[in-house]
Design an enzyme around this catalytic site. Structure first.
Site, PDB file in Angstrom:
ATOM      1  N   ASP A  40       0.817  -1.209   0.000  1.00  0.00           N
ATOM      2  CA  ASP A  40       0.000   0.000   0.000  1.00  0.00           C
ATOM      3  C   ASP A  40       0.856   1.266   0.000  1.00  0.00           C
ATOM      4  OD1 ASP A  40      -2.183  -1.627   0.039  1.00  0.00           O
ATOM      5  OD2 ASP A  40      -3.163  -0.623   1.706  1.00  0.00           O
TER       6      ASP A  40
ATOM      7  N   CYS B 116       0.789  -8.379   4.709  1.00  0.00           N
ATOM      8  CA  CYS B 116       0.377  -6.978   4.570  1.00  0.00           C
ATOM      9  C   CYS B 116      -1.107  -6.816   4.301  1.00  0.00           C
ATOM     10  CB  CYS B 116       1.261  -6.278   3.545  1.00  0.00           C
ATOM     11  SG  CYS B 116       2.951  -6.011   4.186  1.00  0.00           S
ATOM     12  N   ASP B 117      -1.493  -5.576   4.099  1.00  0.00           N
ATOM     13  CA  ASP B 117      -2.828  -5.054   4.347  1.00  0.00           C
ATOM     14  C   ASP B 117      -4.010  -5.896   3.874  1.00  0.00           C
ATOM     15  OD1 ASP B 117      -0.910  -3.079   4.806  1.00  0.00           O
ATOM     16  OD2 ASP B 117      -2.369  -1.494   4.544  1.00  0.00           O
ATOM     17  N   LYS B 118      -4.135  -6.156   2.578  1.00  0.00           N
ATOM     18  CA  LYS B 118      -5.304  -6.885   2.064  1.00  0.00           C
ATOM     19  C   LYS B 118      -5.033  -8.378   1.979  1.00  0.00           C
ATOM     20  CE  LYS B 118      -6.438  -2.770   1.903  1.00  0.00           C
ATOM     21  NZ  LYS B 118      -5.104  -2.313   2.237  1.00  0.00           N
TER      22      LYS B 118
ATOM     23  N   CYS C 244       4.978  -2.473   8.124  1.00  0.00           N
ATOM     24  CA  CYS C 244       5.395  -1.187   8.713  1.00  0.00           C
ATOM     25  C   CYS C 244       5.093  -1.132  10.206  1.00  0.00           C
ATOM     26  CB  CYS C 244       4.744  -0.040   7.975  1.00  0.00           C
ATOM     27  SG  CYS C 244       5.237   0.056   6.243  1.00  0.00           S
TER      28      CYS C 244
ATOM     29  N   GLU D  27      -6.929   4.611  -0.293  1.00  0.00           N
ATOM     30  CA  GLU D  27      -6.529   5.170   1.003  1.00  0.00           C
ATOM     31  C   GLU D  27      -6.077   6.608   0.819  1.00  0.00           C
ATOM     32  OE1 GLU D  27      -5.043   1.322   3.576  1.00  0.00           O
ATOM     33  OE2 GLU D  27      -3.532   2.634   2.704  1.00  0.00           O
TER      34      GLU D  27
ATOM     35  N   SER E  49      -5.350   4.901   5.457  1.00  0.00           N
ATOM     36  CA  SER E  49      -4.313   3.993   5.922  1.00  0.00           C
ATOM     37  C   SER E  49      -4.325   3.990   7.440  1.00  0.00           C
ATOM     38  CB  SER E  49      -2.955   4.471   5.408  1.00  0.00           C
ATOM     39  OG  SER E  49      -1.911   3.849   6.104  1.00  0.00           O
TER      40      SER E  49
END
Length: 555
Positions: free
Chosen positions: A78, A119-121, A191, A442, A468
Site C-alpha cells: 500500500d 500486509c494489508d489486504k 510497517c 486510502e 491507511s
C-alpha cells in the site's frame, strides 16, 4: 482424507503420474497434503522474508507427519501504491486473493492449509478464504518491521509521509526528508506502527486463527522462524482433531476481535475487513455493534501513529495475549471459545502478564474508557462512517467548519499543498468509494500533508474513500452510501457547515432536508472512471463500505 480424491485408487493413476512428475514419493502421498499459501514477493517489504517463513512452516508440517506443498498468493504494498492510480488496485486484491486461494485449494484437494500473509489486504483475503474453504488452517505472518531511527527518535512510515507535507510547508529541507527516506523503514516486515497489516495480524491472534506472537514478533527475530515451525506442526494437530475455521470464526469470536480492536486502537480498515471475513464465515456483523463494544472497552494502547510506541515494544510488553489478559479482568472477552492453538481463549491467555504498563495500560488506568474506533452516523452518512478515535487530538473530537469539496484525491492534495486549506476547514473528498474510485483508495497522502503542514489539530477530512492505518487526526472515512450511488456526501457544497461530534457518534451537514432533497433531484451520476479490466468488473459487483465492500452478483 480429502486428498484421497487425487491419490487413491486406479481412477487417480493420471493424477499420481503428475505427482510423480513433481518428484513426490509414494511415502509423501501416503500422508495428508498440506497447502502452504506463500505471499512472498520482491516488491513488498513485508513479504520479502516470507520464503524463510515458508521453509520453516514446511519443516514443521513434515516433522508432524504431513506433506507440505507451496502455492502462491499476491500482495500489494500500500505504501508504494499510495497517491496514484495504483491505490485503486489495493482493496480489490482482497477478493482476488480469496478467490485464487479457493481455486488452488479446491482444485488440488488439500487436506489442510497454512496461510503465510503479512500486509494489508493479504491477511483479510486469506482469512476470507479460510472461512470459505473451511479446511483445518493456521496463520503465521511475516511479522512487523523494526521502528526506524531519525535524529535520535523512533519513527515509521507515517512520519515519512508527514515529512513530505512538512517539506511542502517549508518546515523541512530536502536533506532532512532524505534522512527519513534512508532511516524510517530500516528492515523487512510490515510497517512498524499499528497500521492495517499489523492490526489484522494482531486480530488474527485475537479471533483465534493465529498462534501467540503472530501479530507482534518482529520479522527479523529468530523467534518468528520458530513460530512458523510451530504453525506447521499445529495444523497437523488441527487436522487430527478436525478443528476447522468455522468452528473458530463464530459470532462470539468476532465480538472478541472487535473488543481487542478497540483496546489496541487498530486501523479503521478493520471495519471493512471484519464484516467481509464474517460474511464468508456465515456470520452477520453489523457495524452498529462496534459502538456498543467501544462503549464498554477501554483503549489500552497508543501505538504509532496514535502515540510513540511501536510493534516491537508491544511484543516486549507481552503482545496481543497480554492485552487480552487485561480485558479478561473485567470479563470483556468470551474465554471459552476454541482457537487454532487447539485450546480455548482462556487457556491461551491464562499466564500472559502485562510486562510494561507504559505500552499496555492496565485496564484500571486506560488511555480512555472507550475504544479506539468510533462509528458515526448523520445526514452525510446515514449508513455509517468510521474514525480512529484514539488518533484524534482532544480539540478535534468536536468540530464545526466549512466544507472544502473535492471530487478526487489529487485535487484535494493540490489544494492542501498549495496552502488553500486553512485552520477550521473540513476537507471533503468524494467519488473515491468502492464503486466511485473504483477501489476505495486510502487517503494517507492528504492526511499526512495536513499533519505535516501543522493543520492536524484544526482540519478534519471526510471521505467515502478510506484511510491507511498510518493516518492520524480527525480522518473520517467509509462514508456510506458513497457519492457514486447518490449518497448525501455527493450533495455537499463548498462552504456548507459540517458538524462532527465523535463522542456522540454524529456527523451532519447543517443544511435542511428540503435543501438536500432539492440537490438530490438535480444530481446526476458520473460516468465510470474505468470501463475495462478487473476494476470495471469490481465496480459492477462491489457493495458499500458499511457492508465490508464485499462482492455480490446482481440478481
Amino acid at each position: 482424507m480429502r486428498s484421497d480424491a487425487v491419490k487413491k485408487g486406479m481412477a487417480t493413476a493420471p493424477q499420481r503420474s503428475l505427482f510423480n512428475a513433481l518428484g513426490i514419493t509414494e511415502e509423501e502421498l501416503g500422508k495428508p497434503l498440506v497447502g502452504i499459501v506463500s505471499s512472498q514477493n520482491e516488491i513488498v517489504p513485508g513479504h520479502m522474508n516470507l520464503d524463510k517463513i515458508v521453509e520453516a512452516v514446511k519443516l514443521g508440517v513434515a516433522m508432524a507427519g504431513g506433506t507440505p506443498i507451496v502455492f502462491p498468493a499476491i500482495a500489494v504494498c500500500d505504501g508504494i501504491a499510495m497517491g496514484h492510480v495504483g491505490m485503486k488496485y489495493s482493496l480489490v486484491t482482497r477478493d482476488l486473493i480469496c478467490d485464487s486461494t479457493e481455486c488452488m485449494a479446491a482444485a488440488h484437494q488439500f487436506d489442510a492449509l497454512v496461510m503465510v500473509p503479512n500486509c494489508d489486504k493479504n491477511v483479510p483475503g486469506l482469512l476470507m478464504a479460510a472461512a470459505r474453504l473451511n479446511l483445518p488452517t493456521v496463520f503465521v505472518s511475516g511479522g512487523p518491521m523494526l521502528a526506524g531511527h531519525v535524529q535520535g527518535k523512533k519513527t515509521s512510515l507515517s512520519s515519512m509521509f508527514e515529512a513530505v507535507g512538512a517539506h511542502a510547508a517549508g518546515k523541512m529541507t530536502e536533506e532532512e526528508v532524505d534522512d527519513y527516506v534512508c532511516n524510517a523503514c530500516p528492515t523487512c516486515g510490515s510497517c512498524s506502527g499499528m497500521y492495517t497489516a499489523n492490526s489484522m495480524n494482531c486480530l488474527t491472534e485475537a479471533i483465534g486463527m493465529g498462534l501467540q506472537g503472530n501479530g507482534t514478533i518482529p520479522a527479523v527475530y529468530s523467534q518468528r522462524i520458530k513460530l512458523a515451525k510451530h504453525a506447521g506442526m499445529k495444523v497437523m494437530e488441527l487436522l487430527e482433531k478436525n478443528i476447522r475455521p468455522r468452528d473458530i470464526l463464530t459470532e462470539k469470536a468476532f465480538l472478541n476481535a472487535l473488543t481487542v480492536d478497540m483496546a489496541l486502537g487498530c486501523s479503521t480498515n478493520t471495519m471493512l475487513h471484519l464484516p467481509a471475513i464474517a460474511h464468508e464465515a456465515g456470520v452477520e456483523l453489523n457495524l452498529d455493534i462496534a459502538n456498543q463494544i467501544s462503549a464498554r472497552t477501554p483503549n489500552l494502547c497508543h501505538l504509532a501513529p496514535a502515540g510513540h510506541t511501536y510493534m516491537e515494544e508491544l511484543n516486549e510488553a507481552g503482545g496481543v495475549y497480554a492485552v487480552m489478559h487485561e480485558l479478561s479482568k473485567k470479563g470483556l472477552l468470551d474465554t471459552d471459545l476454541i482457537t487454532a492453538t487447539g485450546k480455548t481463549v482462556g487457556e491461551n491467555i491464562a499466564n500472559c502478564t502485562n510486562k510494561n504498563p507504559e505500552v499496555i495500560r492496565p485496564i484500571e488506568n486506560p488511555y480512555s474508557e472507550t475504544g479506539g474506533i468510533a462509528v458515526l452516523r448523520g445526514n452525510i452518512a446515514p449508513d455509517s462512517c468510521v474514525v480512529k478515535r484514539s488518533a484524534v487530538v482532544e480539540e478535534m473530537m468536536v468540530h464545526e467548519g466549512p466544507a472544502r469539496v473535492f471530487d478526487c484525491e489529487e485535487d484535494a492534495i493540490a489544494a492542501i499543498k498549495g496552502g488553500k486549506i486553512v485552520a477550521g476547514d473540513v476537507v471533503v473528498i468524494r467519488y473515491e468509494g468502492p464503486k466511485g474510485g473504483p477501489g476505495m483508495r486510502e487517503m494517507l497522502n492528504p492526511t499526512s500533508a495536513i499533519a505535516g503542514m501543522g493543520l492536524g489539530s484544526s482540519v478534519a477530512l471526510v471521505t467515502d474513500g478510506r484511510f491507511s492505518g498510518a493516518s492520524r487526526g480527525a480522518s473520517i472515512g467509509h462514508v456510506s452510501p458513497e457519492a457514486a450511488v447518490g449518497g448525501p456526501i455527493a450533495l455537499v457544497q463548498e462552504g456548507d457547515i459540517i458538524s462532527i461530534n465523535i463522542p456522540e457518534n454524529t456527523i451532519n451537514v447543517k443544511v435542511s432536508q428540503e435543501e438536500l432533497d432539492a440537490r438530490k433531484a438535480q444530481w446526476k451520476p458520473k460516468e465510470p472512471k474505468i470501463k475495462t479490466g478487473y476494476l470495471a468488473r469490481y465496480e459492477a459487483m462491489v457493495t458499500s463500505a458499511d457492508r465490508g465492500a464485499i462482492l455480490e452478483i446482481k440478481k
